[in-house]
Design a protein around this motif. Structure first.
Motif, PDB file in Angstrom:
ATOM      1  N   ARG A   1       0.830  -1.215   0.000  1.00  0.00           N
ATOM      2  CA  ARG A   1       0.000   0.000   0.000  1.00  0.00           C
ATOM      3  C   ARG A   1       0.858   1.256   0.000  1.00  0.00           C
ATOM      4  NH1 ARG A   1      -4.583   0.930   3.842  1.00  0.00           N
ATOM      5  NH2 ARG A   1      -4.854   2.607   2.337  1.00  0.00           N
TER       6      ARG A   1
ATOM      7  N   HIS B   1       1.909   1.852  -3.645  1.00  0.00           N
ATOM      8  CA  HIS B   1       0.849   2.269  -4.563  1.00  0.00           C
ATOM      9  C   HIS B   1      -0.004   3.421  -4.034  1.00  0.00           C
ATOM     10  CE1 HIS B   1       1.853  -1.018  -7.156  1.00  0.00           C
ATOM     11  NE2 HIS B   1       1.656  -1.894  -6.192  1.00  0.00           N
ATOM     12  N   ASP B   2      -0.409   3.351  -2.777  1.00  0.00           N
ATOM     13  CA  ASP B   2      -1.384   4.317  -2.242  1.00  0.00           C
ATOM     14  C   ASP B   2      -0.751   5.587  -1.681  1.00  0.00           C
ATOM     15  OD1 ASP B   2      -3.123   2.286  -2.859  1.00  0.00           O
ATOM     16  OD2 ASP B   2      -3.591   1.750  -0.786  1.00  0.00           O
TER      17      ASP B   2
ATOM     18  N   GLU C   1       0.336   7.438  -5.656  1.00  0.00           N
ATOM     19  CA  GLU C   1      -0.997   8.061  -5.730  1.00  0.00           C
ATOM     20  C   GLU C   1      -0.898   9.519  -6.154  1.00  0.00           C
ATOM     21  OE1 GLU C   1      -4.464   8.854  -6.219  1.00  0.00           O
ATOM     22  OE2 GLU C   1      -4.337   6.847  -5.316  1.00  0.00           O
TER      23      GLU C   1
ATOM     24  N   ARG D   1      -6.541  11.209  -1.396  1.00  0.00           N
ATOM     25  CA  ARG D   1      -6.419   9.754  -1.203  1.00  0.00           C
ATOM     26  C   ARG D   1      -5.047   9.411  -0.629  1.00  0.00           C
ATOM     27  NH1 ARG D   1      -9.469   9.137  -6.344  1.00  0.00           N
ATOM     28  NH2 ARG D   1      -7.470   8.917  -7.385  1.00  0.00           N
ATOM     29  N   ARG D   2      -4.018  10.120  -1.094  1.00  0.00           N
ATOM     30  CA  ARG D   2      -2.670   9.878  -0.570  1.00  0.00           C
ATOM     31  C   ARG D   2      -2.623  10.165   0.929  1.00  0.00           C
ATOM     32  NH1 ARG D   2       0.174  12.506  -4.166  1.00  0.00           N
ATOM     33  NH2 ARG D   2       0.011  14.510  -3.114  1.00  0.00           N
TER      34      ARG D   2
ATOM     35  N   ALA E   1      -4.318   7.492   2.987  1.00  0.00           N
ATOM     36  CA  ALA E   1      -3.469   6.305   3.102  1.00  0.00           C
ATOM     37  C   ALA E   1      -2.351   6.526   4.119  1.00  0.00           C
ATOM     38  CB  ALA E   1      -2.889   5.938   1.740  1.00  0.00           C
TER      39      ALA E   1
END
Length: 125
Positions: A11, A14-15, A19, A24-25, A28
């Motif tokens: 995660r 990717h996140d 991102e 959203r970043r 996370a």
């Protein structure tokens, strides 16, 4: 909620650093990192979620469209640490970067992350 080390590593790749959407970043980062987490990278040390969020945004802004791909499965050590080796590049192009992320985990979250850049693997054409 605490996550497995493999999930934290994947995660994060990717996140967080992969991102493009800042909201959203940040979500996370809040889920994956302890409040006092530290990110060690060749250019500096970033302490706390806000600093990690800032540097992740700087990295994304400098390299739009870059995608991270693991080279192999994440490795875990004694439920306290892990590493993942990865390459990064734009879809359809040769990787531009390669690296290894090593994390230390506390209470199911990333307490420290160390970024090491690696040589980009040769293409097997």
């Amino acid at each position: 909620m605490p996550s497995s080390i493999a999930t934290l590593l994947t995660r994060n790749l990717h996140d967080v650093f992969g991102e493009d959407d800042a909201g959203r970043r940040r979500t996370a980062i809040d889920e994956l990192f302890t409040e006092d987490a530290v990110f060690y990278e060749p250019e500096g040390i970033h302490r706390g979620r806000d600093a990690i969020d800032r540097i992740a945004g700087v990295i994304r802004d400098a390299q739009p469209g870059l995608r991270y791909s693991p080279l192999r499965r994440p490795e875990e050590m004694h439920g306290a640490a892990g590493r993942i080796q990865w390459v990064a590049g734009r879809p359809g192009e040769a990787p531009a970067h390669a690296g290894t992320d090593v994390i230390l985990v506390r209470d199911g979250r990333i307490a420290a992350i160390y970024l090491f850049f690696d040589p980009v693997p040769a293409r097997a054409d």
